[in-house]
Motif scaffolding. Structure first.
Motif, PDB file in Angstrom:
ATOM      1  N   THR A 199       2.162 -13.089  -8.961  1.00 26.19           N
ATOM      2  CA  THR A 199       2.282 -11.656  -8.676  1.00 26.19           C
ATOM      3  C   THR A 199       3.599 -11.096  -9.230  1.00 26.19           C
ATOM      4  N   VAL A 200       3.541  -9.814  -9.539  1.00 24.80           N
ATOM      5  CA  VAL A 200       4.714  -9.112 -10.075  1.00 24.80           C
ATOM      6  C   VAL A 200       4.870  -7.793  -9.339  1.00 24.80           C
ATOM      7  N   SER A 201       6.103  -7.418  -9.028  1.00 20.70           N
ATOM      8  CA  SER A 201       6.406  -6.112  -8.455  1.00 20.70           C
ATOM      9  C   SER A 201       7.313  -5.354  -9.408  1.00 20.70           C
ATOM     10  N   LEU A 224       1.412  -4.896 -17.319  1.00 19.28           N
ATOM     11  CA  LEU A 224       1.396  -5.991 -16.355  1.00 19.28           C
ATOM     12  C   LEU A 224       0.074  -6.094 -15.612  1.00 19.28           C
ATOM     13  N   ASP A 259       6.114 -12.631  -6.887  1.00 21.80           N
ATOM     14  CA  ASP A 259       6.739 -13.861  -7.374  1.00 21.80           C
ATOM     15  C   ASP A 259       7.791 -13.546  -8.428  1.00 21.80           C
ATOM     16  N   TYR A 260       7.539 -12.474  -9.180  1.00 20.69           N
ATOM     17  CA  TYR A 260       8.494 -11.964 -10.168  1.00 20.69           C
ATOM     18  C   TYR A 260       8.729 -10.485  -9.885  1.00 20.69           C
ATOM     19  N   VAL A 262      10.129  -6.866 -11.670  1.00 17.20           N
ATOM     20  CA  VAL A 262      10.625  -6.053 -12.779  1.00 17.20           C
ATOM     21  C   VAL A 262      11.476  -4.962 -12.143  1.00 17.20           C
ATOM     22  N   ALA A 284      12.253 -14.201  -5.303  1.00 13.67           N
ATOM     23  CA  ALA A 284      12.288 -13.944  -6.746  1.00 13.67           C
ATOM     24  C   ALA A 284      13.718 -13.756  -7.238  1.00 13.67           C
ATOM     25  N   ARG A 289      14.190 -14.709 -10.979  1.00 14.56           N
ATOM     26  CA  ARG A 289      12.935 -14.214 -11.536  1.00 14.56           C
ATOM     27  C   ARG A 289      12.887 -12.680 -11.528  1.00 14.56           C
ATOM     28  N   PHE A 313       8.554  -8.548 -21.452  1.00 14.07           N
ATOM     29  CA  PHE A 313       7.806  -9.267 -20.425  1.00 14.07           C
ATOM     30  C   PHE A 313       7.390 -10.655 -20.896  1.00 14.07           C
ATOM     31  N   LEU A 317       8.636 -13.951 -18.950  1.00 16.63           N
ATOM     32  CA  LEU A 317       7.651 -14.691 -18.150  1.00 16.63           C
ATOM     33  C   LEU A 317       7.261 -16.021 -18.787  1.00 16.63           C
TER      34      LEU A 317
END
Length: 321
Positions: A199-201, A224, A259-260, A262, A284, A289, A313, A317
């Protein structure tokens, strides 16, 4: 259709589909009759320079536009125009501030929907504006004016429409096809390395608030979530997916972290939260991360911005741990 107090963030994101709206300079407007006469003179001069036209099916109906416009005023979607090699003579202030476009906008005037005299002086043969803007009828008197409603098209559809308008549909479609292939491949590679459920935020801050973004609010969210198919934390889905963004307090920030992360960094914003234990203890952050991007360079969803962010990205990643 391209960052912050709430009014500014909304404005700049109108700008993610490319619809920036700047402050109008103080000026005395011409009487309507003089403006019409000048506009007609400009139209005649432009017709002599480029007699070929096409009919573009705009959202307000068919409109005759130059087949090869040479003097475009981009009150909105200017980055999309630039990506297709369009020649701008006027641009909104937000696009002008964007560091990705500095070298491409040298000598281009900053204009708004209220600076009619300045636009007349630029002798445009095409104007592109947002449906929310003022003076659309007066702009139409100056040159063919095509209007777009922000949010009516997704970011790829918008690029294709600009391609049709500029008589460069094939070029626009070629980029779209290539972008889809590259992002799909990158998404598969990232999931193979980090796991299918990674997952990415995407967070951003301004002078007062913290924000988390959904899947269509620029800052690379289209890449993303839509193009690469990466996961979104449940809290983000619940609160930001529909409206596009959600305002956070520092206390709940960890609940929205993937998990990561931005992090869209705003040079004019309050980044004091980065020194708090709340931020530092997010997994993260502790695991290095966090992918940092520049807010001003990330506020649009045009090909130039998307390619720029895609490289950032991928490098982050897919970096070796």
């Amino acid at each position: 259709m391209k960052k912050l107090f709430i009014p500014i963030i909304l404005l700049l994101v109108l700008v993610v589909s490319g619809c920036g709206k700047g402050a109008a300079p103080a000026e005395t407007q011409e009487p309507a009759t003089n403006a019409n006469q000048t506009a007609n003179t400009n139209k005649s001069a432009n017709t002599e320079q480029n007699s070929g036209t096409i009919t573009y099916n705009s959202e307000t109906g068919p409109i005759e536009v130059p087949a090869n416009p040479q003097r475009i005023v981009g009150l909105t979607n200017a980055p999309n125009i630039l990506s297709l090699g369009g020649t701008l003579v006027g641009v909104d202030e937000w696009t002008n501030k964007n560091p990705l476009f500095t070298d491409k906008l040298e000598g281009v005037e900053i204009v708004s929907d209220e600076s009619l005299e300045k636009i007349i002086e630029l002798e445009p043969d095409l104007i592109i504006a947002g449906s929310y803007m003022k003076n659309l009828d007066k702009l139409q008197e100056i040159a063919p004016t095509v209007v777009y409603t922000w949010g009516k098209l997704d970011y790829l559809e918008q690029q294709l429409e600009i391609g049709k308008l500029l008589n460069k549909e094939k070029e626009a479609q070629a980029w779209i096809d290539d972008f889809k292939q590259r992002t799909e491949a990158a998404g598969k590679e990232i999931k193979a390395k980090l796991g299918e459920n990674v997952t990415v935020s995407v967070f951003e801050y301004d002078a007062k608030n913290l924000y988390v973004f959904g899947n269509n609010w620029a800052r690379g969210t289209e890449i993303l979530y839509q193009a690469m198919g990466l996961g979104m934390p449940e809290k983000v889905k619940e609160n930001a997916l529909g409206p596009g963004y959600y305002t956070l307090s520092l206390e709940v920030l960890p609940q929205f972290a993937g998990d990561y992360i931005v992090l869209s960094k705003n040079a004019a914003g309050d980044n004091s939260f980065l020194s708090t234990d709340t931020w530092k203890n997010i997994p993260a952050v502790k695991n290095n991360r966090v992918i940092e991007i520049d807010t001003e360079a990330s506020s649009y969803s045009d090909p130039i911005t998307l390619d720029y962010l895609l490289n950032i990205f991928k490098d982050a990643l897919l970096a070796e741990s």
